[in-house]
Write an enzyme that holds these catalytic residues in place. Structure first.
Site, PDB file in Angstrom:
ATOM      1  N   ASP A   1      -1.884 -10.352   1.325  1.00 26.43           N
ATOM      2  CA  ASP A   1      -1.928  -9.127   0.539  1.00 26.43           C
ATOM      3  C   ASP A   1      -0.637  -9.083  -0.288  1.00 26.43           C
ATOM      4  OD1 ASP A   1      -2.649  -6.729  -0.589  1.00 26.43           O
ATOM      5  OD2 ASP A   1      -3.237  -5.795   1.289  1.00 26.43           O
TER       6      ASP A   1
HETATM    7  C1  BGC Z   1      -4.145  -3.860  -1.400  1.00 27.36           C
HETATM    8  C2  BGC Z   1      -5.271  -4.857  -1.427  1.00 27.36           C
HETATM    9  C3  BGC Z   1      -5.536  -5.308  -2.826  1.00 27.36           C
HETATM   10  C4  BGC Z   1      -4.262  -5.866  -3.422  1.00 27.36           C
HETATM   11  C5  BGC Z   1      -4.433  -6.403  -4.824  1.00 27.36           C
HETATM   12  C6  BGC Z   1      -2.942  -4.329  -2.181  1.00 27.36           C
HETATM   13  O1  BGC Z   1      -2.023  -3.299  -2.330  1.00 27.36           O
HETATM   14  O2  BGC Z   1      -3.786  -3.624  -0.054  1.00 27.36           O
HETATM   15  O3  BGC Z   1      -6.424  -4.293  -0.857  1.00 27.36           O
HETATM   16  O4  BGC Z   1      -6.555  -6.276  -2.839  1.00 27.36           O
HETATM   17  O5  BGC Z   1      -3.299  -4.834  -3.449  1.00 27.36           O
HETATM   18  O6  BGC Z   1      -4.698  -5.424  -5.738  1.00 27.36           O
END
Ligand code: BGC
Length: 773
Positions: free
Chosen positions: A299
């Protein structure tokens, strides 16, 4: 280390409308060859897998260490430089302009040494341009087709701009309504989440995600991100092995079994081990036990967050965090060696990889494995054959009539009728109606917390939807939603003033029927949107009370991303519809339900607590040594709450019709451990119009080596029945249904009695038993 510049979810991006005539080329089939013509081979996946492995091997042999380290790097749109791309950057997220995507892809394919295409990714969670109901809403449909269609249209729209990976489905089981991200998955039940996870993966990928309208799915967040302590986003989680395996892993397993080829590891730690540095979950379980041969991306800055924070705060997101790594190199080494294959946004593996190799802190074998996995997915995605998108076509694939129609069906199937005293609903379209409330003529909030590249103007408001079916309709806002700008660190002000209530009451007095459109702003749920108070925000309850005092019939329609504590609403409103955030067709779908064009059939995928103090409250809890009995003292109860039940239970939802279950029959009195058993039950529409009922099948193992949940959902079917009609629903159970994981991580099927409940919610129903031998 570079830091996040919020927002980074493409919220500020629009689909490129440029019709620049780019020359499209198609990569040749030979590994590493620059694309020249249209002679690409597009073999079927089965026939291709051997050749894909050969092509991956060939490519890997030619790659330098620097190129390998670039391949495991995943950068957001605003951090990508042309140089990164020429050097062989692996993936890019949050870019949605097909012209820019093509430019970067041309750079990668034509100017990087080995011509490896970039994988472009985006958070298509509940729609790309055509925004569907939030996933918690879609789960309320108890109809996996709703989720599959959502993801299939999302894939078509995403792929049309050049995206080939989506960070979905979100499959985090959660018992935490305070947590804003409960909006993004299918609620509190592992089985329901599993069915929806598989449906979403099928929708996104089809049988072969190299198809031009398909993308590779990435279930997230691996794993148990849905259970942060205190409901505070990103917070730590402590859980037993059996909980991990019985509650949180099953939807991921279902997604992987459905073909998901990428997975995102989570921000949070379980048992002190962060999700992106967890060899047990990433390597032992996902890759080794389950045979997952795709790749795991971290993430956002989750690798950087492995580092310790300095004693002096404040820090910015991504600066530091868990304190399991001393510094960036340590973080990169821990993530890679635990099983994380691709680092999102932070750049530790790439920046320090050479030194880490030299120091023996990471191995070439592991780096090669990560690169191999990424290349494998790129080959399976057909990126080497078809790296480019046609920007001239991109806009023509968005918000098409079939997508809009599907969004309307999805939204109306997702709505849950929570209360309908004295048959307040359906409303009569021939009567005069007033729509009242801050969400009554609101486009922005209808789209919910992940709106992709959806635009406010695409959304049909409640007022417009109702007026279209009942022309004698007016609107009074009564109070406003003031959206914080920027939204980052201030709260939205939802119905903070009652100055408009008198006008609303006057309008109510002169109308025949009233629709109160209430709830949260979309920014109040979703990521980083935990709340301690989950009552209706602001003065909305006072608004209900004022309308109630008019004595006119009214319905409260709720728009929200989480279970709310609705005790006072329930006590005052004669009718309540839970509409969630319904997406672009919000108003039309609400009107369909309120006027009875659609007979509501949704069921809650999550318990609605009476009070915040009950959280976590979920139907599939284990029995206590002293199960709740509010008539006596020495048992598991709250002294200040006269019940142990939630306000609305999992699986609950009404209809304009009534249904009855009968004739619960088991195919046998016993089931061999390696056998199967059929269980069937009749369902009859006993009164009212044609409508839907969700027949639910729960099991309970009353005597087991470790205490088993009082009920576990193991089957459901949503059926549509004409007035008076009856049908028989059959479920087939096997060892996978009656067994469970123990605290050694073993799946065990124990001999003994299994109780069966066939019901229309997680409470009550018909019951029978059989024996497992
Ligand atoms: C979130 C994810 C997301 C990623 C990319 C993160 O802050 O937890 O769910 O896919 O950002 O946008």
């Amino acid at each position: 280390m570079r830091f996040r510049q919020w927002p980074a979810h493409g919220r500020r991006l629009a689909i490129g409308v440029s019709v620049l005539a780019l020359t499209l080329t198609t990569a040749g089939a030979a590994v590493g060859a620059a694309p020249t013509n249209e002679t690409a081979l597009v073999p079927t996946r089965a026939a291709a897998s051997a050749s894909i492995e050969t092509r991956v091997d060939d490519l890997l042999k030619q790659m330098t260490v620097d190129e390998k380290l670039q391949q495991v790097q995943l950068l957001p749109d605003f951090l990508v430089t042309d140089n990164d791309v020429r050097n062989g950057l692996g993936s890019v997220l949050s870019l949605t302009d097909p012209v820019r995507i093509n430019q970067l892809q041309h750079l990668a394919v034509e100017q990087s040494r080995l011509h490896i295409p970039i994988l472009f990714a985006f958070d298509t969670i509940h729609g790309f341009r055509t925004i569907f109901p939030i996933p918690l809403g879609a789960a309320s449909s108890f109809d996996p087709n709703v989720a599959q269609t959502d993801q299939s249209i999302g894939a078509r729209e995403s792929a049309a701009v050049g995206l080939k990976q989506i960070y979905a489905p979100m499959v985090d089981v959660s018992h935490e309504p305070r947590w804003g991200r409960i909006a993004e998955a299918a609620g509190e039940d592992p089985y329901l989440n599993s069915v929806f996870a598989a449906a979403r993966v099928h929708g996104a990928q089809g049988d072969d995600y190299s198809a031009p309208d398909k993308v590779v799915a990435s279930p997230k967040h691996f794993v148990a991100y849905g259970q942060p302590e205190g409901g505070r986003d990103y917070n730590t989680t402590d859980l037993s092995e059996q909980r991990l395996r019985n509650f949180y892993l099953p939807p991921f397993k279902a997604a992987v079994d459905a073909g998901a080829d990428t997975v995102m590891c989570s921000f949070n730690a379980i048992n002190g081990v962060p999700g992106c540095a967890n060899p047990y979950t990433e390597t032992n379980i996902l890759k080794n036990e389950w045979g997952f041969d795709g790749f795991i991306e971290s993430d956002w800055t989750a690798v950087a967050e492995l580092r310790a924070c300095p004693p002096v705060n404040p820090v910015s997101p991504g600066d530091c965090g868990h304190g399991v790594a001393a510094d960036g190199p340590d973080a990169g080494a821990k993530a890679l060696m635990s099983g994380t294959d691709s680092e999102m946004t932070s750049t530790n593996i790439r920046d320090f990889g050479k030194q880490l190799l030299a120091d023996g802190r990471i191995t070439m074998a592991r780096l090669d494995d990560a690169v191999r996995r990424i290349l494998r997915v790129k080959f399976r995605a057909g990126l080497f054959e078809h790296p480019y998108v046609d920007p001239a076509q991109a806009a023509s694939k968005q918000l098409l009539p079939d997508a809009v129609a599907a969004a309307r069906t999805a939204a109306s199937r997702s709505m849950v009728l929570l209360k309908n005293q004295g048959k307040t609903l359906p409303l009569d379209p021939a009567k005069s109606t007033v729509v009242i409330g801050p969400l009554g003529d609101d486009q922005h909030d209808m789209l919910g917390p992940w709106w992709g590249v959806g635009r406010d103007q695409d959304a049909v408001t409640v007022f417009d939807g109702i007026k279209a079916q009942s022309p004698n309709t007016t609107f009074v806002e009564a109070c406003t939603i003031v959206h914080a700008d920027p939204p980052d660190n201030t709260a939205d002000d939802v119905c903070g003033s009652d100055a408009g209530f008198a006008g609303a009451v006057a309008a109510a007095q002169s109308a025949d029927q009233i629709v109160l459109a209430l709830g949260e702003s979309r920014e109040q749920s979703g990521e980083a949107a935990s709340r301690v108070d989950i009552d209706l925000p602001g003065k909305q309850q006072q608004l209900i009370d004022a309308i109630k005092a008019t004595g006119k019939p009214f319905v409260v329609v709720l728009f929200n991303g989480r279970p709310l504590t609705l005790g006072r609403v329930d006590a005052s409103a004669p009718a309540i519809v839970e509409a969630w955030f319904p997406g672009v067709q919000a108003g039309n779908a609400v009107a369909d339900v309120l006027f009875g064009k659609v007979n509501p059939g949704g069921k809650l995928p999550v318990s609605f607590p009476q009070a915040v103090g009950q959280i976590p409250i979920y139907y599939n809890h284990e029995p206590a040594g002293r199960p709740c009995n509010v008539a006596s003292k020495w048992n598991s109860r709250y002294r200040d709450l006269p019940t142990c039940a939630p306000l609305y239970s999992f699986g609950y939802g009404l209809s304009y019709s009534t249904f009855q279950l009968s004739n619960l029959r088991l195919g046998n009195t016993s089931m061999a451990k390696n056998g199967k058993i059929n269980i069937s039950v009749d369902v009859t529409n006993t009164a009212g119009p044609k409508g839907d009922e969700v027949v639910q099948l729960y099991l309970h193992d009353p005597v087991a080596s470790i205490s088993q949940p009082v009920r576990r959902l193991r089957g459901f079917q949503r059926v549509t029945l004409d007035p008076g009609a009856r049908t028989r629903v059959t479920f087939t159970l096997d060892a996978g249904d009656v067994g469970f994981y123990d605290n050694r991580g073993q799946f065990v099927v124990e001999s003994g009695q299994i109780d069966v409940y066939a019901s229309t919610s997680s409470v009550g129903g018909l019951t029978a038993s059989f024996t497992v031998r």
